[in-house]
Design an enzyme around this catalytic site. Structure first.
Site, PDB file in Angstrom:
ATOM      1  N   GLU A 116      15.452  -8.793   7.763  1.00 38.65           N
ATOM      2  CA  GLU A 116      14.405  -7.804   7.502  1.00 38.65           C
ATOM      3  C   GLU A 116      14.923  -6.435   7.053  1.00 38.65           C
ATOM      4  O   GLU A 116      14.292  -5.410   7.320  1.00 38.65           O
ATOM      5  CB  GLU A 116      13.504  -7.648   8.739  1.00 38.65           C
ATOM      6  CG  GLU A 116      12.808  -8.936   9.138  1.00 38.65           C
ATOM      7  CD  GLU A 116      11.984  -8.801  10.417  1.00 38.65           C
ATOM      8  OE1 GLU A 116      11.885  -7.678  10.959  1.00 38.65           O
ATOM      9  OE2 GLU A 116      11.446  -9.815  10.889  1.00 38.65           O
ATOM     10  N   GLU A 164      10.354 -19.331   9.801  1.00 41.54           N
ATOM     11  CA  GLU A 164       9.560 -18.891  10.955  1.00 41.54           C
ATOM     12  C   GLU A 164       8.077 -19.166  10.714  1.00 41.54           C
ATOM     13  O   GLU A 164       7.232 -18.303  10.891  1.00 41.54           O
ATOM     14  CB  GLU A 164       9.782 -17.400  11.231  1.00 41.54           C
ATOM     15  CG  GLU A 164      11.234 -17.029  11.461  1.00 41.54           C
ATOM     16  CD  GLU A 164      11.438 -15.555  11.785  1.00 41.54           C
ATOM     17  OE1 GLU A 164      10.468 -14.895  12.234  1.00 41.54           O
ATOM     18  OE2 GLU A 164      12.568 -15.064  11.600  1.00 41.54           O
TER      19      GLU A 164
END
Length: 528
Positions: A336, A448
């Protein structure tokens, strides 16, 4: 004449035998529909609406209070059921102080069947639905005029095989479908789930890969407060100390939980995605400060470079020098970065708004690649940049990975986190992003995945379209190597209130599970 008569008799006999053979063959090949039970308690059902009724759930039972006659409460089933294949519906309930009715509603919200006049202490009430509607909701209605309460424990549907929205893939699992074609079928789990024998067996039946939800993140390894040892002691403990590391102490790295997980994976034929090494979140702030102190100044970039190299190489060395390192096939090296903003220690040390050319991100991949190279694993273990909303920052991700790989390819590809909703993004938008990553020569893993939704039908349809899109890219030669669902079932998900996973509990698949399997067979793959 005699010859002709015998010939006709033989012909009649031949026709009779042929007819009998065809008859028995037809009888033997008619499929017998076996009955199956679809059982739900109120941990599996989703509140839909109420008029003059309130409720709470305890132990899977719904405790309902009615304000008067015809007051009603509705709950959504986790899947749509075909009543033409349903022979019996059974509610288990208690309503000794007033009569209640049990209702079934179709997908358009119309009443499809009803059973009136239940008034009893806890017992079963059964009825044949006598409808061919597709049902996805139940209702419980008061018939008495006074205030009273009822307890409804469960509802079960006796179905012929294939009677739900399920595609009849009774021999299909995530493991022998998507796991076979994409190589890895995965789920996010935690250590306590792996330690439970029943849960572990379920995991092994559907997945060949796991990702630890939290236990391999930096704060789990570093700890929330530092435990410092001398550099000489760290070297004796097998820690990697870079030549440019000029501090006198290093923090102890706690690998105990991770080691236990690696062993469980090794002994049970599971692989593991290592998540994650560098992340702006869940990394203790003291790791970036002088003396590893909670109130020290933030260190210089050169000091942090050495700390990062110490951390990454010690971490990875520990895995691959151990007895069970062979289970780790992929690492999320950086997580991220493009969404980090100015938060976290990495931005405090290296600065924020660095665009797609952040030096420390490239260094992180270099340190990880050095470690794989040392162990001869560069062709068998992949290094990923992992991020969310990848369909919004596709250009930036490709530019970032190109920067990381500007000298040589040390980042294999992109982890598409895929925390999705049925309302956003569109499947076409998601597919286009994945296609662009593949066109850029990158390996792609869905890392995810979960899909929030308003109802089970919407989720099932979205999952079908999503899986169909992914499989179409795979069939076209795309280097897609795994799908990891972020949790085992809805109530343990980080987005539990929105029922985002394929299972309503550990062993109860939802309509979306079967739609994922149907997408596989509809894509032309066979289940073996």
């Amino acid at each position: 004449m005699l010859h002709k008569r015998v010939g006709k008799q033989r012909k009649k006999l031949s026709l009779a035998v042929t007819f009998l053979l065809l008859f028995f063959t037809a009888v033997q090949t008619v499929p017998v529909k076996a009955a199956t039970e679809k059982y739900y308690n109120f941990n599996n059902l989703t509140y839909q609406s109420a008029w003059g009724a309130s409720y709470y759930v305890n132990g899977g039972s719904a405790y309902i209070s009615f304000e008067g006659q015809y007051r009603e409460i509705k709950f959504r089933l986790p899947e749509t059921l075909d009543m033409s294949q349903c022979t019996n519906v059974t509610f288990n309930a208690s309503s000794p102080n007033g009569q209640i009715a049990f209702k079934l509603y179709d997908t358009a919200g119309n009443q499809a069947a009803v059973k009136y006049n239940f008034n009893s202490s806890t017992s079963d009430v059964s009825f044949a639905p006598n409808t061919s509607a597709k049902v996805n909701s139940i209702g419980i209605m008061a018939q008495g005029t006074h205030w009273y309460s009822a307890v409804v424990n469960s509802v079960r549907f006796t179905m012929n095989d294939g009677g739900g929205s399920n595609p009849g893939t009774t021999d299909g699992t995530l493991l022998n479908t998507h796991g076979k074609t994409l190589k890895y079928s995965g789920a996010a789990v935690n250590y306590s789930q792996l330690r439970d024998a029943n849960t572990l067996n379920v995991i092994k039946s559907q997945y060949n890969s796991i990702t630890l939800e939290n236990e391999m993140k930096p704060d789990a390894i570093l700890g929330y407060s530092p435990n410092l040892i001398s550099v000489s002691q760290a070297k004796n403990n097998g820690y990697y100390i870079p030549s440019n590391y000029n501090e006198s102490t290093v923090p102890v790295l706690n690998f105990s939980t991770m080691d236990a997980v690696l062993r469980i994976c090794y002994e049970n034929g599971l692989k593991l995605r290592a998540h994650t090494l560098v992340w702006h979140a869940q990394t203790p702030d003291w790791f970036f400060r002088t003396g590893y102190s909670s109130n020290g100044a933030y260190v210089s970039q050169s000091v942090m470079d050495a700390r990062m190299e110490f951390f990454i190489k010690t971490y990875m060395n520990h895995v691959y020098l151990g007895n069970y390192g062979s289970v780790v096939y992929a690492w999320d090296v950086v997580n991220e970065y493009l969404h980090a903003g100015s938060s976290g220690g990495w931005a405090r040390v290296y600065g924020s708004n660095l665009g797609t050319s952040p030096s420390y991100v490239k260094k992180a991949f270099q340190y990880a690649y050095d470690c794989l190279s040392y162990f001869g694993l560069t062709n068998s273990v992949s290094l990923f940049y992992n991020d969310y909303n990848t369909y919004e920052v596709t250009d930036q991700i490709i530019s970032l990975v190109n920067f990381i790989n500007s000298d040589r390819k040390i980042c294999n590809g992109v982890g598409m986190q895929s925390h999705l909703a049925t309302s956003y993004p569109s499947v076409n938008s998601y597919k286009n992003a994945m296609q662009r990553f593949l066109n850029a020569g990158l390996e792609v893993q869905v890392t995810e995945l979960d899909v929030t939704n308003n109802n089970a039908n919407d989720q099932a349809n979205y999952v079908y379209n999503l899986m169909s899109a992914i499989l179409s890219l795979k069939k076209a030669g795309g280097n897609i190597t795994g799908i990891t669902w972020w949790g085992l079932y809805d109530s343990v998900s980080w987005r539990a209130s929105q029922n985002p996973l394929l299972f309503s509990n550990l062993t109860t698949p939802k309509a979306s599970y079967y739609s994922a399997l149907r997408a596989y067979t509809d894509a032309g793959y066979t289940i073996q």
